[in-house]
Design a protein around this motif. Structure first.
Motif, short mmCIF file in Angstrom:
data_model
loop_
_atom_site.label_atom_id
_atom_site.label_comp_id
_atom_site.label_asym_id
_atom_site.label_seq_id
_atom_site.Cartn_x
_atom_site.Cartn_y
_atom_site.Cartn_z
N PHE A 97 0.71 -1.30 -0.40
CA PHE A 97 -0.33 -0.23 0.15
C PHE A 97 1.08 1.66 -0.09
O PHE A 97 0.61 2.42 -1.06
N LEU A 98 2.03 1.13 0.94
CA LEU A 98 2.91 2.38 1.05
C LEU A 98 3.88 2.45 -0.43
O LEU A 98 3.85 3.65 -0.57
N VAL A 130 1.54 7.74 10.70
CA VAL A 130 1.50 5.93 10.76
C VAL A 130 1.17 5.86 12.17
O VAL A 130 1.70 6.09 13.89
N ILE A 131 0.12 4.40 12.63
CA ILE A 131 -0.81 4.50 14.03
C ILE A 131 -0.08 2.15 13.93
O ILE A 131 -0.85 2.52 12.99
N ASN A 150 10.48 -1.96 15.45
CA ASN A 150 10.92 -0.53 15.24
C ASN A 150 10.38 0.33 13.90
O ASN A 150 10.92 0.95 12.24
N VAL A 151 8.49 -0.58 13.68
CA VAL A 151 8.74 -0.46 11.55
C VAL A 151 8.15 0.92 11.35
O VAL A 151 8.06 1.37 10.72
N LEU A 152 8.00 2.22 12.73
CA LEU A 152 6.94 3.47 12.43
C LEU A 152 8.68 4.41 11.30
O LEU A 152 8.63 4.76 10.58
N HIS A 153 9.99 3.87 12.22
CA HIS A 153 11.25 4.50 11.61
C HIS A 153 11.28 3.24 10.63
O HIS A 153 11.76 4.78 9.59
N GLU A 154 11.53 2.81 10.06
CA GLU A 154 11.60 2.06 8.83
C GLU A 154 10.68 2.48 7.59
O GLU A 154 11.02 2.56 6.88
N ILE A 155 9.24 2.90 7.88
CA ILE A 155 8.49 3.55 7.01
C ILE A 155 8.86 4.95 7.12
O ILE A 155 9.13 4.61 5.68
N GLN A 156 9.47 5.60 7.63
CA GLN A 156 10.15 6.45 7.54
C GLN A 156 11.05 6.90 6.45
O GLN A 156 11.73 7.01 5.52
N GLN A 157 12.04 5.41 6.47
CA GLN A 157 12.97 4.98 6.12
C GLN A 157 13.14 4.39 4.98
O GLN A 157 13.71 5.26 4.05
N LYS A 158 12.01 3.81 4.47
CA LYS A 158 12.02 3.35 3.02
C LYS A 158 11.35 4.00 2.26
O LYS A 158 11.48 4.02 1.07
N TYR A 159 9.98 4.52 2.82
CA TYR A 159 8.89 5.26 1.86
C TYR A 159 9.48 6.64 2.24
O TYR A 159 9.80 7.56 3.09
N PRO A 160 8.93 8.06 0.49
CA PRO A 160 8.95 9.16 0.87
C PRO A 160 7.75 9.96 0.98
O PRO A 160 7.78 10.36 0.80
N HIS A 161 7.24 9.48 2.42
CA HIS A 161 6.33 9.67 2.70
C HIS A 161 6.40 11.20 3.80
O HIS A 161 7.38 11.15 4.84
N VAL A 216 10.43 14.30 12.78
CA VAL A 216 11.83 12.50 12.60
C VAL A 216 11.05 11.77 13.74
O VAL A 216 10.99 11.91 14.88
N LEU A 217 10.83 10.04 12.88
CA LEU A 217 10.71 8.72 14.05
C LEU A 217 11.99 8.78 14.13
O LEU A 217 12.26 7.86 13.66
N PRO A 218 12.38 8.52 15.75
CA PRO A 218 13.46 8.12 16.30
C PRO A 218 13.32 6.39 15.63
O PRO A 218 12.60 5.42 16.36
N ARG A 219 14.46 5.88 15.99
CA ARG A 219 14.76 4.70 15.90
C ARG A 219 14.40 4.04 17.14
O ARG A 219 14.87 3.77 18.20
#
Ligand SMILES: Cc1cc2nc3c(=O)[nH]c(=O)nc-3n(C[C@H](O)[C@H](O)[C@H](O)COP(=O)(O)O)c2cc1C
Length: 227
Positions: free
Chosen positions: A60-61, A71-72, A82-93, A134-137
């Motif tokens: 979806f992302l 993101v919840i 660490n899923v929220l940080h991973e979303i920020q790292q992997k997707y340009p949202h 910025v979402l922390p690791r």
């Protein structure tokens, strides 16, 4: 378009999504029925699976864009990874808020559901006045990326009782199309949606001893909010 999109197998993420949709007056859409690819405000609610982002959420992302993404992640009080940080790292949202919400664990019958929705109000306020964060690791077990699906397959079996009427509800609702002729195949991700939707309660989960012992460990019960 503004919307709350949810991925939910046993109803926990759906309940959290309903809270956001009601408070924000946004449409609420199941990830499997979601056709829209362009959003202004998007709130995405999904469960942590084996400390990872579920594949449906990754897909979806990859196909949507949003001006403001919230993101919840719901998690069963074991480890949210660490899923929220991973979303920020992997997707340009452009992420404006996030939260890890401790809920009932899909595999534990008598676990407590999350009902302290008022504690999520700061997230609602932030969505109304968005700015990028910025979402922390966070800590993630290094083994979490090693064959997660295989590990949950080894730990958990789905058993069918004589009450099964072959109605096909489990086959129709399996999110990964893993059920054929009442048999669960190797695509199964152990999300236990089939158990939840069975109208005859003919499906039950049987856990291996290591899985039972793991789930009995001291749990994390922290609501973590990023605004
Ligand atoms: C396949 C699978 C893996 C899970 N892995 C974890 C985990 O690593 N850590 C955790 O705390 N909870 C874990 N859970 C529990 C779910 O994250 C939690 O129960 C969630 O709220 C379920 O959301 P849903 O009802 O919307 O599907 C897992 C559940 C499933 C089905």
């Amino acid at each position: 378009m503004n919307a709350v999109v949810f991925y939910s197998n046993t109803g926990q993420s759906r309940a959290v999504a309903e809270f956001f949709a009601e408070r924000l007056k946004y449409a609420i859409v199941d990830i499997w029925e979601c056709k829209e690819v362009r959003y202004h405000d998007l709130v995405l609610v999904f469960p942590v699976h084996c400390q990872n982002i579920p594949d449906a959420v990754k897909a979806f992302l990859e196909r949507v864009s949003a001006d403001n993404l919230t993101v919840i992640a719901t998690y069963g009080k074991m480890c949210c990874g660490n899923v929220l940080h991973e979303i920020q790292q992997k997707y340009p949202h452009h992420i404006v808020a996030g939260a890890y919400v401790p809920t009932k664990h899909s595999y534990i019958d008598d676990d407590e559901i999350f009902c302290d929705f008022d504690r999520l109000m700061p997230v609602i306020e932030k969505i109304k006045q968005p700015s990028e964060i910025v979402l922390p690791r966070l800590y993630k077990n290094p083994l979490a990326d090693v064959f997660p699906v295989l590990r949950s397959r080894l730990g958990l079996r789905i058993c069918r009782s004589a009450d099964c009427s072959n109605c096909g509800a489990c086959t129709a609702q399996c999110p990964v199309g893993a059920i054929r002729n009442g048999m669960t195949g190797c695509r199964c991700i152990r999300c236990v949606k089939c158990v939840t939707v069975c109208p005859k309660q003919a499906l039950t989960v049987k856990m291996s001893l290591p899985m039972k012992l793991y789930l009995r460990q001291k749990k994390a019960n922290r609501l973590i909010i990023y605004i």
